[in-house]
Scaffold this motif. Structure first.
Motif, PDB file in Angstrom:
ATOM      1  N   ALA A   3       0.841  -1.197   0.000  1.00 20.30           N
ATOM      2  CA  ALA A   3       0.000   0.000   0.000  1.00 20.30           C
ATOM      3  C   ALA A   3       0.874   1.243   0.000  1.00 20.30           C
ATOM      4  O   ALA A   3       1.892   1.290   0.681  1.00 20.30           O
ATOM      5  CB  ALA A   3      -0.910  -0.005   1.223  1.00 20.30           C
ATOM      6  N   ILE A   4       0.455   2.245  -0.776  1.00 19.19           N
ATOM      7  CA  ILE A   4       1.138   3.534  -0.797  1.00 19.19           C
ATOM      8  C   ILE A   4       0.092   4.640  -0.821  1.00 19.19           C
ATOM      9  O   ILE A   4      -1.055   4.409  -1.195  1.00 19.19           O
ATOM     10  CB  ILE A   4       2.101   3.695  -2.003  1.00 19.19           C
ATOM     11  CG1 ILE A   4       1.341   3.617  -3.329  1.00 19.19           C
ATOM     12  CG2 ILE A   4       3.206   2.657  -1.953  1.00 19.19           C
ATOM     13  CD1 ILE A   4       2.187   3.987  -4.530  1.00 19.19           C
ATOM     14  N   GLY A   5       0.492   5.828  -0.412  1.00 20.93           N
ATOM     15  CA  GLY A   5      -0.376   6.990  -0.545  1.00 20.93           C
ATOM     16  C   GLY A   5      -0.731   7.692   0.751  1.00 20.93           C
ATOM     17  O   GLY A   5      -0.885   8.902   0.769  1.00 20.93           O
ATOM     18  N   MET A   6      -0.894   6.964   1.840  1.00 23.85           N
ATOM     19  CA  MET A   6      -1.359   7.605   3.063  1.00 23.85           C
ATOM     20  C   MET A   6      -0.343   8.591   3.621  1.00 23.85           C
ATOM     21  O   MET A   6      -0.719   9.651   4.118  1.00 23.85           O
ATOM     22  CB  MET A   6      -1.711   6.543   4.109  1.00 23.85           C
ATOM     23  CG  MET A   6      -2.329   7.132   5.366  1.00 23.85           C
ATOM     24  SD  MET A   6      -3.689   8.299   5.115  1.00 23.85           S
ATOM     25  CE  MET A   6      -4.980   7.245   4.544  1.00 23.85           C
ATOM     26  N   ALA A  94       7.779 -10.206  -2.329  1.00 21.90           N
ATOM     27  CA  ALA A  94       6.482  -9.961  -2.959  1.00 21.90           C
ATOM     28  C   ALA A  94       5.929  -8.596  -2.552  1.00 21.90           C
ATOM     29  O   ALA A  94       5.367  -7.864  -3.380  1.00 21.90           O
ATOM     30  CB  ALA A  94       5.497 -11.064  -2.596  1.00 21.90           C
ATOM     31  N   THR A  95       6.097  -8.237  -1.292  1.00 22.55           N
ATOM     32  CA  THR A  95       5.633  -6.930  -0.816  1.00 22.55           C
ATOM     33  C   THR A  95       6.402  -5.811  -1.497  1.00 22.55           C
ATOM     34  O   THR A  95       5.813  -4.830  -1.956  1.00 22.55           O
ATOM     35  CB  THR A  95       5.780  -6.831   0.715  1.00 22.55           C
ATOM     36  OG1 THR A  95       5.030  -7.888   1.323  1.00 22.55           O
ATOM     37  CG2 THR A  95       5.281  -5.497   1.232  1.00 22.55           C
ATOM     38  N   GLN A  96       7.718  -5.947  -1.610  1.00 23.71           N
ATOM     39  CA  GLN A  96       8.530  -4.913  -2.271  1.00 23.71           C
ATOM     40  C   GLN A  96       8.166  -4.787  -3.740  1.00 23.71           C
ATOM     41  O   GLN A  96       8.077  -3.682  -4.272  1.00 23.71           O
ATOM     42  CB  GLN A  96      10.021  -5.220  -2.118  1.00 23.71           C
ATOM     43  CG  GLN A  96      10.912  -4.108  -2.642  1.00 23.71           C
ATOM     44  CD  GLN A  96      10.683  -2.787  -1.948  1.00 23.71           C
ATOM     45  OE1 GLN A  96      10.790  -2.700  -0.733  1.00 23.71           O
ATOM     46  NE2 GLN A  96      10.347  -1.752  -2.698  1.00 23.71           N
ATOM     47  N   LYS A  97       7.945  -5.918  -4.410  1.00 22.00           N
ATOM     48  CA  LYS A  97       7.536  -5.872  -5.817  1.00 22.00           C
ATOM     49  C   LYS A  97       6.201  -5.153  -5.949  1.00 22.00           C
ATOM     50  O   LYS A  97       6.005  -4.339  -6.848  1.00 22.00           O
ATOM     51  CB  LYS A  97       7.447  -7.268  -6.403  1.00 22.00           C
ATOM     52  CG  LYS A  97       7.053  -7.232  -7.877  1.00 22.00           C
ATOM     53  CD  LYS A  97       7.190  -8.546  -8.554  1.00 22.00           C
ATOM     54  CE  LYS A  97       6.794  -8.551 -10.000  1.00 22.00           C
ATOM     55  NZ  LYS A  97       6.315  -7.347 -10.617  1.00 22.00           N
ATOM     56  N   GLY A  98       5.282  -5.433  -5.026  1.00 22.69           N
ATOM     57  CA  GLY A  98       3.992  -4.744  -5.034  1.00 22.69           C
ATOM     58  C   GLY A  98       4.155  -3.244  -4.848  1.00 22.69           C
ATOM     59  O   GLY A  98       3.509  -2.445  -5.536  1.00 22.69           O
ATOM     60  N   ASP A 100       6.822  -1.436  -5.563  1.00 17.10           N
ATOM     61  CA  ASP A 100       7.443  -0.913  -6.790  1.00 17.10           C
ATOM     62  C   ASP A 100       6.402  -0.760  -7.897  1.00 17.10           C
ATOM     63  O   ASP A 100       6.377   0.251  -8.604  1.00 17.10           O
ATOM     64  CB  ASP A 100       8.576  -1.821  -7.254  1.00 17.10           C
ATOM     65  CG  ASP A 100       9.754  -1.852  -6.289  1.00 17.10           C
ATOM     66  OD1 ASP A 100       9.867  -0.936  -5.448  1.00 17.10           O
ATOM     67  OD2 ASP A 100      10.555  -2.809  -6.376  1.00 17.10           O
ATOM     68  N   ASP A 101       5.543  -1.774  -8.059  1.00 15.89           N
ATOM     69  CA  ASP A 101       4.502  -1.721  -9.086  1.00 15.89           C
ATOM     70  C   ASP A 101       3.519  -0.580  -8.817  1.00 15.89           C
ATOM     71  O   ASP A 101       3.091   0.118  -9.740  1.00 15.89           O
ATOM     72  CB  ASP A 101       3.742  -3.044  -9.156  1.00 15.89           C
ATOM     73  CG  ASP A 101       4.562  -4.171  -9.761  1.00 15.89           C
ATOM     74  OD1 ASP A 101       5.633  -3.893 -10.341  1.00 15.89           O
ATOM     75  OD2 ASP A 101       4.135  -5.337  -9.641  1.00 15.89           O
TER      76      ASP A 101
END
Length: 137
Positions: A3-6, A94-98, A100-101
């Protein structure tokens, strides 16, 4: 889950080290943190200080979430350090790839910034489109 943005929706005033350095509040914060159980099994409470930062609300940022595949740990023996390390590395990767994506996807989102998104939504009376999931992974 990635998750990103908060974090972009707030303005950080003081982080935990800044809080601990304050004259009177620092001691109170240190005492509060001492009563919080360490999240890691191999650390003592005093070795792991958890204090949330002090923030002010900022412009509302768009949040992006990416759910990964479930990880079954039912058969994982917590005493098998090698197996635990392997699963941990898989989850971390997997979390880091998510993440990055999601960052790459956000760069393609025409409405990631609040002013454009809010103006569009006001004008068309509908939610602004977001990134297409096909650009992820």
């Amino acid at each position: 889950l990635s998750a990103i943005g908060m974090a972009e929706s707030s303005v950080r005033i003081l982080d935990s080290s800044d809080i601990l350095d304050l004259p009177v509040l620092g001691e109170r914060a240190r005492a509060f943190a001492a009563n919080v159980t360490a999240a890691r099994f191999d650390m003592a409470n005093e070795d792991e200080v958890f204090l949330p930062p002090i923030v002010l609300p900022g412009a509302p940022s768009r949040n992006y979430f990416l759910f990964g595949k479930p990880v079954r740990t039912h058969d994982l023996d917590p005493k098998n350090k090698e197996e635990c390390e392997r699963v941990y590395k898989e989850i971390k990767s997997a979390t880091q790839k998510g993440l990055d994506d999601l960052v790459k996807g956000r760069e393609r989102d025409l409405f990631s910034d609040a002013p454009q998104r809010l103006a569009y939504e006001r004008l068309v009376r509908a939610r602004a489109p977001t990134i297409d999931a096909s650009v992820l992974n």
